[in-house]
Design a protein around this motif. Structure first.
Motif, mmCIF file in Angstrom:
data_model
loop_
_atom_site.group_PDB
_atom_site.id
_atom_site.type_symbol
_atom_site.label_atom_id
_atom_site.label_comp_id
_atom_site.label_asym_id
_atom_site.label_seq_id
_atom_site.Cartn_x
_atom_site.Cartn_y
_atom_site.Cartn_z
ATOM 1 N N SER A 283 1.258 -1.654 0.541
ATOM 2 C CA SER A 283 0.567 0.253 0.160
ATOM 3 C C SER A 283 0.979 1.664 0.017
ATOM 4 O O SER A 283 0.186 2.194 -0.386
ATOM 5 C CB SER A 283 -0.998 0.073 1.548
ATOM 6 O OG SER A 283 -0.258 0.407 2.483
ATOM 7 N N LEU A 284 2.316 1.321 0.850
ATOM 8 C CA LEU A 284 2.465 2.713 0.429
ATOM 9 C C LEU A 284 3.333 2.687 -1.237
ATOM 10 O O LEU A 284 4.352 3.781 -0.999
ATOM 11 C CB LEU A 284 4.267 1.766 1.161
ATOM 12 C CG LEU A 284 3.939 1.858 2.688
ATOM 13 C CD1 LEU A 284 5.271 1.929 3.573
ATOM 14 C CD2 LEU A 284 3.323 3.454 2.560
ATOM 15 N N GLY A 285 3.411 1.561 -1.918
ATOM 16 C CA GLY A 285 4.010 1.831 -3.092
ATOM 17 C C GLY A 285 4.806 1.115 -3.580
ATOM 18 O O GLY A 285 5.510 0.978 -4.784
ATOM 19 N N PHE A 286 5.580 -0.606 -2.767
ATOM 20 C CA PHE A 286 6.740 -1.027 -2.726
ATOM 21 C C PHE A 286 6.167 -2.175 -3.914
ATOM 22 O O PHE A 286 5.318 -2.836 -3.251
ATOM 23 C CB PHE A 286 7.336 -1.345 -2.017
ATOM 24 C CG PHE A 286 7.863 -0.034 -0.958
ATOM 25 C CD1 PHE A 286 9.047 0.486 -1.640
ATOM 26 C CD2 PHE A 286 6.984 0.460 0.077
ATOM 27 C CE1 PHE A 286 9.297 2.109 -1.072
ATOM 28 C CE2 PHE A 286 8.075 1.589 1.099
ATOM 29 C CZ PHE A 286 9.052 1.936 0.325
ATOM 30 N N THR A 287 6.776 -3.302 -3.757
ATOM 31 C CA THR A 287 6.810 -4.140 -4.958
ATOM 32 C C THR A 287 6.349 -5.665 -3.788
ATOM 33 O O THR A 287 6.457 -5.301 -2.962
ATOM 34 C CB THR A 287 7.959 -4.769 -5.794
ATOM 35 O OG1 THR A 287 9.219 -5.097 -4.873
ATOM 36 C CG2 THR A 287 8.772 -4.336 -6.427
ATOM 37 N N SER A 288 5.970 -6.966 -4.144
ATOM 38 C CA SER A 288 5.271 -7.924 -3.736
ATOM 39 C C SER A 288 7.050 -8.162 -2.640
ATOM 40 O O SER A 288 6.071 -8.932 -1.389
ATOM 41 C CB SER A 288 5.039 -8.690 -4.442
ATOM 42 O OG SER A 288 3.724 -8.685 -4.687
ATOM 43 N N SER A 289 7.779 -8.982 -3.414
ATOM 44 C CA SER A 289 8.962 -8.792 -2.644
ATOM 45 C C SER A 289 9.855 -8.056 -2.335
ATOM 46 O O SER A 289 9.901 -8.138 -1.218
ATOM 47 C CB SER A 289 10.577 -8.551 -4.219
ATOM 48 O OG SER A 289 11.196 -9.396 -3.423
ATOM 49 N N GLN A 290 9.550 -6.707 -2.101
ATOM 50 C CA GLN A 290 9.659 -6.102 -1.345
ATOM 51 C C GLN A 290 8.703 -6.130 0.546
ATOM 52 O O GLN A 290 9.313 -6.179 1.541
ATOM 53 C CB GLN A 290 9.498 -4.375 -1.318
ATOM 54 C CG GLN A 290 11.179 -3.967 -2.346
ATOM 55 C CD GLN A 290 10.702 -2.972 -2.326
ATOM 56 O OE1 GLN A 290 9.173 -2.407 -3.644
ATOM 57 N NE2 GLN A 290 12.011 -1.638 -2.546
ATOM 58 N N GLY A 291 7.697 -6.868 -0.040
ATOM 59 C CA GLY A 291 6.305 -6.402 1.285
ATOM 60 C C GLY A 291 6.969 -7.896 1.946
ATOM 61 O O GLY A 291 6.986 -8.171 3.013
ATOM 62 N N SER A 292 7.616 -8.808 0.838
ATOM 63 C CA SER A 292 7.867 -9.699 1.464
ATOM 64 C C SER A 292 9.082 -10.274 2.206
ATOM 65 O O SER A 292 9.411 -10.821 4.127
ATOM 66 C CB SER A 292 8.094 -11.060 0.678
ATOM 67 O OG SER A 292 9.626 -11.239 -0.684
ATOM 68 N N VAL A 293 10.067 -9.058 1.981
ATOM 69 C CA VAL A 293 11.311 -8.424 2.903
ATOM 70 C C VAL A 293 10.513 -7.915 4.520
ATOM 71 O O VAL A 293 10.885 -8.688 5.317
ATOM 72 C CB VAL A 293 11.885 -8.178 2.431
ATOM 73 C CG1 VAL A 293 12.893 -7.125 3.626
ATOM 74 C CG2 VAL A 293 12.660 -8.747 1.432
ATOM 75 N N VAL A 294 9.564 -7.308 4.679
ATOM 76 C CA VAL A 294 9.038 -6.581 5.566
ATOM 77 C C VAL A 294 8.442 -7.916 5.750
ATOM 78 O O VAL A 294 8.631 -7.696 7.810
ATOM 79 C CB VAL A 294 8.085 -5.600 5.252
ATOM 80 C CG1 VAL A 294 7.520 -4.805 6.520
ATOM 81 C CG2 VAL A 294 8.722 -4.168 4.458
ATOM 82 N N SER A 295 7.405 -7.839 5.276
ATOM 83 C CA SER A 295 7.186 -10.126 6.897
ATOM 84 C C SER A 295 7.580 -10.728 7.787
ATOM 85 O O SER A 295 7.991 -10.838 8.250
ATOM 86 C CB SER A 295 6.026 -10.202 5.602
ATOM 87 O OG SER A 295 5.282 -11.174 6.303
ATOM 88 N N ALA A 296 8.965 -10.895 6.767
ATOM 89 C CA ALA A 296 10.356 -11.671 7.817
ATOM 90 C C ALA A 296 10.911 -10.651 8.548
ATOM 91 O O ALA A 296 11.575 -11.801 9.466
ATOM 92 C CB ALA A 296 11.581 -11.866 6.284
ATOM 93 N N MET A 297 10.581 -9.442 8.074
ATOM 94 C CA MET A 297 11.524 -8.552 9.218
ATOM 95 C C MET A 297 11.100 -8.871 10.617
ATOM 96 O O MET A 297 10.865 -8.782 11.843
ATOM 97 C CB MET A 297 11.506 -7.112 9.073
ATOM 98 C CG MET A 297 12.510 -7.358 7.905
ATOM 99 S SD MET A 297 14.781 -7.919 8.019
ATOM 100 C CE MET A 297 14.986 -7.020 9.092
#
Length: 465
Positions: A283-297
């Motif tokens: 929702s911030l405008g980033f990619t799905s791959s970046q979203g998976s990194v945030v979720s992994a954090m």
């Protein structure tokens, strides 16, 4: 030892010379039982180590493949929301995740009873096959109801039949270092979350989500098989412990209801954060791959920070430390999540929040054992986790319903999760208030009675408040 009341004076001198001397007792003579002076000590002779550390490793591996693998649903949820593969209802997709984490936990009293009847290892073996089957069948599902049954209900039952019996093992092996051991074991969910969030995201991008589900199922099955082979139960600690579905005495225990409020508020906030950060990043405008990194954090934070919380809790009291941790979780949800607008802040928030939001897994068994005592701990634990399961099912649905739609003509909007973050913050403040009340009750109970545990059940002494 049985002592003839009529011959007590005659043999008093002999008793002083030999403590092992026994006497025949006529059946007509009244007798009294003198327990061995170390019987109570032996009853609660908990090793605080030894093979217990192998048990910690086994539970760590189980957490990797249950709670950790379940964290990977954030990737599937973001994928379903983005592609609208089965439906365009965000709430229905969220309900799948709620069922995956909460459906089996809701039936934890049944699994507790089943464990007492057939043993912990058979229950966990059944859970391993259910978990494997759920992932494989979900990969071949083509309708929404099939995903509900496989990735939702079946996965939830498999995970609960693995994780719930394992969580009840640590109180048998640790007393002084119980919260530290719980923190190390619980960090497995963080390790698993990192592994499954990142690896399944890559498989999903290179191949399809179907192959991600199949790979996840095989990996989880292999890991839990190793863990099950390492499990040992010290039944002598609890004696003839109660393995039943329901114990009415728990309902009259004030500590039980405070525990219910604590786990309910905590899971309302925990599951929302766990499942939504990948989509929030999008929702911030980033990619799905970046979203998976945030979720992994979030999982990385749990891996590194939870054991530290366990060490601190062992020193200052598990209830007291968790009150502070829950307050901090609520503050970060309000002060850091709401104004988050860039990728770096999202990663930092996920790592910090992930490290402290799941302290319930580090401390829940310790706190509940303190309230109930070891003899009724299995049924008490299962009854509390029934409410935890219900909260886990409805929590992601509440979170998705609070998410707002982006303005017309826009794909995303950084304010979509504002109401969600406020909800999470308030839930953790509620959890802290519940624990504060529970702490006051524990202190008052121990001052007013020597028995301490609910309804007179034997408790073990430990400083938790």
């Amino acid at each position: 030892m049985h002592i003839n009341a009529d011959d007590s004076s005659k043999h008093s001198k002999n008793r002083r010379q030999s403590s092992t001397l026994s006497y025949s007792i006529p059946s007509r003579v009244h007798t009294m039982h003198l327990p061995h002076k170390n019987s109570k000590k032996n009853q609660f002779d908990i090793p605080n180590g030894g093979y217990g550390w192998v048990i910690v490793l086994a539970i760590f591996l189980i957490n990797v493949s249950t709670w950790g693998a379940n964290s990977g649903f954030a990737i599937y949820l973001a994928f379903y929301l983005r592609t609208e593969l089965f439906t365009d209802s965000a709430e229905l997709y969220a309900l799948i995740g709620g069922l995956a984490i909460g459906s089996g936990v809701t039936f934890s009293p049944v699994f507790t009873y089943l464990t007492g009847k057939i043993g912990i290892r058979p229950v966990m073996i059944i859970g391993a096959f259910l978990q494997l089957g759920s992932n494989l069948m979900a990969s071949w599902s083509v309708h929404l109801w099939q995903i509900f049954l496989t990735q939702g209900l079946l996965a939830g039952f498999g995970m609960a039949m693995l994780a719930m019996p394992a969580m009840a093992l640590l109180p048998q092996w640790f007393k002084k270092k119980r919260t530290l051991a719980g923190g190390l074991a619980a960090s497995g969910s963080g390790a698993g979350g990192i592994m499954y969030n990142l690896s399944m995201s890559q498989i999903m991008q290179k191949y399809t989500y179907k192959w991600a589900l199949r790979t996840q199922g095989i990996m989880c099955f292999s890991t839990v098989c190793v863990a099950i082979s390492l499990i040992r139960v010290r039944s002598t600690v609890t004696g003839k412990g109660k393995f039943q579905i329901f114990d009415a005495s728990a309902l009259s225990c004030f500590g039980f209801w405070m525990s219910v409020l604590w786990v309910t508020f905590t899971m309302f906030g925990y599951v929302v954060i766990k499942y939504t950060l990948a989509d929030f990043t999008h929702s911030l405008g980033f990619t799905s791959s970046q979203g998976s990194v945030v979720s992994a954090m979030t999982s990385a934070g749990g891996f590194f920070i939870r054991p530290v919380i366990g060490i601190i809790a062992d020193k200052y009291g598990v209830v007291t430390v968790n009150i502070i941790v829950h307050i901090l979780t609520g503050i970060f949800a309000l002060a850091m999540w709401i104004p988050c607008r860039n990728y770096g802040t999202a990663i930092a928030f996920a790592f910090i929040e992930g490290g402290i939001m799941g302290s319930i897994y580090t401390s829940c068994a310790t706190v509940l054992a303190r309230i109930s005592g070891l003899k009724i701990f299995p049924v008490f634990f299962g009854m509390v986790w029934f409410f935890l399961g219900i909260a886990s099912i409805v929590s992601p649905v509440i979170g998705m319903s609070l998410k707002t739609d982006p303005p017309a003509g826009m794909v995303s909007d950084p304010t979509q999760y504002r109401s969600v973050s406020i909800f999470v913050g308030c839930c953790y403040f509620g959890a802290a208030l519940s624990l504060w009340t529970l702490r006051a009750w524990l202190v008052a109970r121990d001052e007013l009675t020597e028995e301490g545990a609910c309804k007179g059940h034997t408790q073990e002494k430990s400083i938790l408040a």
